[in-house]
Design an enzyme around this catalytic site. Structure first.
Site, PDB file in Angstrom:
ATOM      1  CE1 TYR A 141      -3.538   2.440   0.622  1.00  0.00           C
ATOM      2  CE2 TYR A 141      -2.426   3.353   2.757  1.00  0.00           C
ATOM      3  CZ  TYR A 141      -3.176   3.541   2.177  1.00  0.00           C
ATOM      4  OH  TYR A 141      -3.842   4.872   2.160  1.00  0.00           O
ATOM      5  CG  ASP A 236       5.658   4.103   1.102  1.00  0.00           C
ATOM      6  OD1 ASP A 236       5.906   3.966   1.956  1.00  0.00           O
ATOM      7  OD2 ASP A 236       4.626   3.091   0.716  1.00  0.00           O
ATOM      8  CE  LYS A 264       0.894   4.708   8.589  1.00  0.00           C
ATOM      9  NZ  LYS A 264       1.464   4.390   7.084  1.00  0.00           N
TER      10      LYS A 264
HETATM   11  C1  LIG Z   1       0.685   4.970   5.819  1.00  0.00           C
HETATM   12  C2  LIG Z   1       0.931   4.128   4.568  1.00  0.00           C
HETATM   13  C3  LIG Z   1       1.308   5.342   3.342  1.00  0.00           C
HETATM   14  C4  LIG Z   1       0.134   5.958   3.856  1.00  0.00           C
HETATM   15  O1  LIG Z   1       0.429   7.643   3.923  1.00  0.00           O
HETATM   16  P1  LIG Z   1      -0.399   8.575   4.542  1.00  0.00           P
HETATM   17  O2  LIG Z   1       0.114   9.443   5.693  1.00  0.00           O
HETATM   18  O3  LIG Z   1      -1.399   7.773   5.684  1.00  0.00           O
HETATM   19  O4  LIG Z   1      -0.696   9.454   3.828  1.00  0.00           O
HETATM   20  C5  LIG Z   1       1.547   5.061   2.449  1.00  0.00           C
HETATM   21  N1  LIG Z   1       2.466   3.769   2.691  1.00  0.00           N
HETATM   22  C6  LIG Z   1       2.741   2.788   3.281  1.00  0.00           C
HETATM   23  C7  LIG Z   1       3.812   2.428   3.371  1.00  0.00           C
HETATM   24  C8  LIG Z   1       2.061   3.667   4.312  1.00  0.00           C
HETATM   25  O5  LIG Z   1       2.262   2.521   5.176  1.00  0.00           O
END
Ligand SMILES: *Cc1c(COP(=O)(O)O)cnc(C)c1O
Length: 425
Positions: A141, A236, A264
């Site tokens: 994701y 990511d 995060k």
């Molecule tokens: C949480 C998450 C996102 C999205 O971040 P948001 O701050 O919710 O937009 C993207 N990539 C990964 C791997 C994530 O865990």
């Protein structure tokens, strides 16, 4: 008003009653708990019930809720300025701290979420390569941007279909999708499309569809193919960055991505994201280069200073080995308890301070097709049992759990006592 009443009221004026889908309990059933305050490892509901928190806002709170040292800088900042929309020294301090501690990050740009970071990194990759296609993997994701809200199509390998309504087919036709852990499909895809692929984007530790730890040799294969075809590699690390170790998975694997996305933990619990990489790539971004990206509240001083304090503490205190040990030990004991009472045999997949509870499988699983079919309903049962006695897990069997430094040995022992009581009932 209690949680039920608040949720009923909320559903009338907010879609599904929530501002982010997983909060609605739609995956586990029942009504979501409304919380009014939090401290350390604990949440307090509007009913004044205490919950031990293993969701931790889905990852940012590695020191728990409102750590006193982080709270202090936040309070100081609130008394200084809320937003400038102009240059300030706070984001420079955070940028300096990250670039001086992560060798492959020379330049960094702050945004407001992980989604924004990923969206901007893709733009840079396309600008640099002059190519349109991107490759992502089923089971990763990357936020809710159009071009990545796609899953594998039913036809040819690499073909995609949208994962949400409202996404024009033209938005996804350049997104190729592969299953994780499949080197053969990967090679074949690169043979066909390699010279058209701007970038590969991957969670080096996929943690949004369970915890699908990848084989190092598979990630190395991706790296090598990217080099061969001059495709950029984007890690990511929105979840894994500063979580599995200060340098995230890139450091753990010793694989240097071209661009990295953070979110995060980087904001210490405030809305911050970032994308980063070599000076050469990042200088493509406006105003030094032709790739436009901007933000009214970007590098907000509260998030910048909470983030800096968090990262400084992580660097100095190095809580990672202790967190990893605690997570392994705690989840082993928790699944042992569950196994005494449930007819299904459970196990915990752990990596650092992340964990995922699932039915025991004969071998380690690396892709979504290997997740046991009845996982969702099995998890829902356990979730509600634990919730009853004040243990708050993320309300979906596909979300991972987290430990923080606020989860002391006593709190973990209390959790196990509560779990025992829950499971007996
Ligand atoms: C949480 C998450 C996102 C999205 O971040 P948001 O701050 O919710 O937009 C993207 N990539 C990964 C791997 C994530 O865990």
């Amino acid at each position: 008003m209690n949680s039920n009443e608040l949720f009923e009221k909320s559903k009338k004026i907010v879609p599904g009653g929530v501002h982010s889908p997983v909060r609605s309990f739609s995956s586990v059933g029942g009504t979501p708990v409304f919380f009014k305050s939090a401290s350390g490892a604990k949440l307090i509901s509007v009913e004044d019930k205490t919950y031990i928190d293993y969701c931790l806002s889905f990852g940012p709170l590695i020191f728990g809720h409102r750590h006193p040292e982080i709270q202090e800088v936040v309070e100081e900042t609130i008394n200084t300025a809320w937003s400038f929309g102009a240059c300030e020294p706070y984001s420079l301090s955070l940028a300096e701290f990250i670039t001086s501690n992560i060798p492959w990050v020379n330049k960094i740009r702050f945004v407001n979420s992980g989604t924004e970071a990923v969206m901007s990194a893709l733009r840079v990759a396309r600008a640099k390569t002059g190519r349109s296609k991107i490759l992502k993997f089923d089971g990763c994701y990357h936020g809710h941007l159009d071009s990545l809200l796609v899953k594998a199509g039913s036809g040819l390998a690499g073909e995609s279909s949208s994962d949400s309504l409202g996404i024009g087919t033209e938005m996804i036709q350049n997104t190729l999708v592969l299953p994780l852990d499949d080197e053969e499909s990967l090679e074949n895809l690169f043979q066909t499309f390699g010279e058209q692929i701007a970038c590969v984007i991957i969670e080096p530790l996929p943690a949004n569809f369970g915890l699908l730890v990848q084989r190092k040799s598979y990630l190395e294969k991706i790296y090598k193919l990217c080099r061969k075809y001059q495709t950029l590699l984007i890690f990511d690390e929105v979840i894994s960055g500063f979580r599995v170790g200060f340098g995230g998975m890139a450091e753990f694997l010793n694989i240097q991505p071209d661009l990295v996305c953070y979110g995060k933990i980087i904001g210490g619990g405030f809305p911050v994201g970032a994308y980063a990489g070599s000076a050469e790539l990042m200088d493509l971004v406006a105003p030094s280069g032709p790739v436009y990206q901007a933000g009214t509240l970007s590098a907000n001083p509260i998030g910048m200073r909470a983030g800096l304090k968090t990262l400084q503490k992580l660097k100095i205190e190095n809580p990672y080995p202790a967190l990893e040990r605690k997570t392994k030990d705690f989840t082993a004991k928790l699944t042992e308890l569950i196994n005494e009472y449930d007819s299904v045999e459970w196990e915990a997949v752990c990596f650092g301070s992340l964990f995922w509870l699932k039915e025991k499988t004969s071998k380690e699983i690396h892709s979504i097709t290997e997740i046991p079919k009845n996982h969702k309903s099995q998890f829902a049962k356990i979730f509600h049992k634990l919730l009853n006695n004040g243990i708050y897990l993320a309300p979906s069997g596909y979300e991972v759990g987290f430990l923080s430094t606020a989860h002391t040995d006593n709190i973990l022992a209390d959790t196990l006592d509560l779990a025992k009581k829950s499971l007996r009932e």
